[in-house]
Design a protein around this motif. Sequence first.
Motif, PDB file in Angstrom:
ATOM      1  N   UNK A  43      -3.584   2.869   8.407  1.00  0.00           N
ATOM      2  CA  UNK A  43      -3.134   2.537   9.761  1.00  0.00           C
ATOM      3  C   UNK A  43      -1.993   3.466  10.153  1.00  0.00           C
ATOM      4  N   UNK A  44      -2.133   4.099  11.320  1.00  0.00           N
ATOM      5  CA  UNK A  44      -1.108   5.002  11.838  1.00  0.00           C
ATOM      6  C   UNK A  44       0.160   4.194  12.133  1.00  0.00           C
ATOM      7  N   UNK A  45       1.286   4.636  11.590  1.00  0.00           N
ATOM      8  CA  UNK A  45       2.529   3.881  11.769  1.00  0.00           C
ATOM      9  C   UNK A  45       3.050   3.942  13.198  1.00  0.00           C
ATOM     10  N   UNK A  46       2.603   4.928  13.979  1.00  0.00           N
ATOM     11  CA  UNK A  46       3.064   5.049  15.368  1.00  0.00           C
ATOM     12  C   UNK A  46       2.262   4.174  16.312  1.00  0.00           C
ATOM     13  N   UNK A  47       0.964   4.009  16.003  1.00  0.00           N
ATOM     14  CA  UNK A  47       0.077   3.296  16.936  1.00  0.00           C
ATOM     15  C   UNK A  47      -0.548   2.035  16.345  1.00  0.00           C
ATOM     16  N   UNK A  48      -0.594   1.940  15.021  1.00  0.00           N
ATOM     17  CA  UNK A  48      -1.257   0.823  14.360  1.00  0.00           C
ATOM     18  C   UNK A  48      -2.763   0.976  14.262  1.00  0.00           C
ATOM     19  N   UNK A  49      -3.280   2.089  14.744  1.00  0.00           N
ATOM     20  CA  UNK A  49      -4.737   2.262  14.750  1.00  0.00           C
ATOM     21  C   UNK A  49      -5.256   2.656  13.360  1.00  0.00           C
ATOM     22  N   UNK A  50      -6.407   2.072  12.991  1.00  0.00           N
ATOM     23  CA  UNK A  50      -6.985   2.451  11.700  1.00  0.00           C
ATOM     24  C   UNK A  50      -7.684   3.801  11.810  1.00  0.00           C
ATOM     25  N   UNK A  51      -7.616   4.585  10.745  1.00  0.00           N
ATOM     26  CA  UNK A  51      -8.261   5.896  10.788  1.00  0.00           C
ATOM     27  C   UNK A  51      -9.662   5.834  10.208  1.00  0.00           C
ATOM     28  N   UNK A  52     -10.002   4.719   9.577  1.00  0.00           N
ATOM     29  CA  UNK A  52     -11.339   4.652   8.995  1.00  0.00           C
ATOM     30  C   UNK A  52     -11.722   3.242   8.618  1.00  0.00           C
ATOM     31  N   UNK A  53     -12.979   3.058   8.350  1.00  0.00           N
ATOM     32  CA  UNK A  53     -13.511   1.745   7.978  1.00  0.00           C
ATOM     33  C   UNK A  53     -12.957   1.339   6.610  1.00  0.00           C
ATOM     34  N   UNK A  54     -12.998   0.046   6.281  1.00  0.00           N
ATOM     35  CA  UNK A  54     -13.699  -1.019   6.991  1.00  0.00           C
ATOM     36  C   UNK A  54     -12.921  -1.640   8.159  1.00  0.00           C
ATOM     37  N   UNK A  61       0.819  -1.216   0.000  1.00  0.00           N
ATOM     38  CA  UNK A  61       0.000   0.000   0.000  1.00  0.00           C
ATOM     39  C   UNK A  61       0.849   1.262   0.000  1.00  0.00           C
ATOM     40  N   UNK A  62       0.186   2.376  -0.021  1.00  0.00           N
ATOM     41  CA  UNK A  62       0.851   3.682  -0.084  1.00  0.00           C
ATOM     42  C   UNK A  62       1.081   4.246   1.312  1.00  0.00           C
ATOM     43  N   UNK A  63       2.151   5.042   1.442  1.00  0.00           N
ATOM     44  CA  UNK A  63       2.456   5.689   2.717  1.00  0.00           C
ATOM     45  C   UNK A  63       2.180   7.188   2.587  1.00  0.00           C
ATOM     46  N   UNK A  64       1.432   7.725   3.520  1.00  0.00           N
ATOM     47  CA  UNK A  64       1.143   9.153   3.514  1.00  0.00           C
ATOM     48  C   UNK A  64       0.799   9.611   4.920  1.00  0.00           C
ATOM     49  N   UNK A  65       1.315  10.777   5.316  1.00  0.00           N
ATOM     50  CA  UNK A  65       1.001  11.361   6.627  1.00  0.00           C
ATOM     51  C   UNK A  65       1.229  10.384   7.775  1.00  0.00           C
ATOM     52  N   UNK A  66       2.369   9.715   7.750  1.00  0.00           N
ATOM     53  CA  UNK A  66       2.761   8.764   8.800  1.00  0.00           C
ATOM     54  C   UNK A  66       1.737   7.630   8.966  1.00  0.00           C
ATOM     55  N   UNK A  67       1.118   7.232   7.865  1.00  0.00           N
ATOM     56  CA  UNK A  67       0.168   6.112   7.889  1.00  0.00           C
ATOM     57  C   UNK A  67       0.375   5.277   6.635  1.00  0.00           C
ATOM     58  N   UNK A  68      -0.017   4.014   6.722  1.00  0.00           N
ATOM     59  CA  UNK A  68       0.067   3.132   5.564  1.00  0.00           C
ATOM     60  C   UNK A  68      -1.349   2.714   5.197  1.00  0.00           C
ATOM     61  N   UNK A  69      -1.644   2.823   3.910  1.00  0.00           N
ATOM     62  CA  UNK A  69      -3.004   2.565   3.451  1.00  0.00           C
ATOM     63  C   UNK A  69      -3.103   1.161   2.875  1.00  0.00           C
ATOM     64  N   UNK A  70      -4.114   0.434   3.305  1.00  0.00           N
ATOM     65  CA  UNK A  70      -4.351  -0.893   2.743  1.00  0.00           C
ATOM     66  C   UNK A  70      -4.869  -0.721   1.322  1.00  0.00           C
ATOM     67  N   UNK A  71      -4.232  -1.399   0.371  1.00  0.00           N
ATOM     68  CA  UNK A  71      -4.577  -1.204  -1.046  1.00  0.00           C
ATOM     69  C   UNK A  71      -5.926  -1.832  -1.399  1.00  0.00           C
ATOM     70  N   UNK A  72      -6.420  -2.749  -0.543  1.00  0.00           N
ATOM     71  CA  UNK A  72      -7.641  -3.455  -0.953  1.00  0.00           C
ATOM     72  C   UNK A  72      -8.913  -2.652  -0.690  1.00  0.00           C
ATOM     73  N   UNK A  73      -9.081  -2.179   0.542  1.00  0.00           N
ATOM     74  CA  UNK A  73     -10.312  -1.445   0.848  1.00  0.00           C
ATOM     75  C   UNK A  73     -10.054  -0.038   1.376  1.00  0.00           C
ATOM     76  N   UNK A  74      -8.785   0.338   1.510  1.00  0.00           N
ATOM     77  CA  UNK A  74      -8.485   1.741   1.779  1.00  0.00           C
ATOM     78  C   UNK A  74      -8.378   2.182   3.227  1.00  0.00           C
TER      79      UNK A  74
END
Length: 105
Positions: A69-80, A53-66
């Motif tokens: 995940x914050x690279x510092x905490x691992x928390x998702x910023x949005x669904x699914x 996936x792509x890296x932006x704003x200290x997060x990595x985006x899952x390429x499948x559903x978007x």
Amino acid sequence: MTYVRACGLSELEEDTPKRVELDGTPVSIVRTEGEVFAINDICSHANVSLSEGEVEDCAIECWLHGSSFDLRTGKPSGLPATRPVPVYPVKIEGDDVLVSVTQES
Ligand code: FES
């Protein structure tokens, strides 16, 4: 806490995740914004490699559903995705990127 060598610092391109396997754990190593992060390479939503996936704003985006995940905490910023992905402590020693997968941070 045991650290193992994940890769060389000079092997990492900015914002280009590198997938490695550490003690049987798939980990994505990401160099971004002057820091290096280690996050489990498997999305918490489905069995998909986050390092593709792509890296932006200290997060990595899952390429499948978007989900991102914050690279510092691992928390998702949005669904699914609703559950965090484990992140791991990183140490830099010379050109070595060391990661401890025995303890999640
Ligand atoms: S598999 Fe990653 S968000 Fe769905």
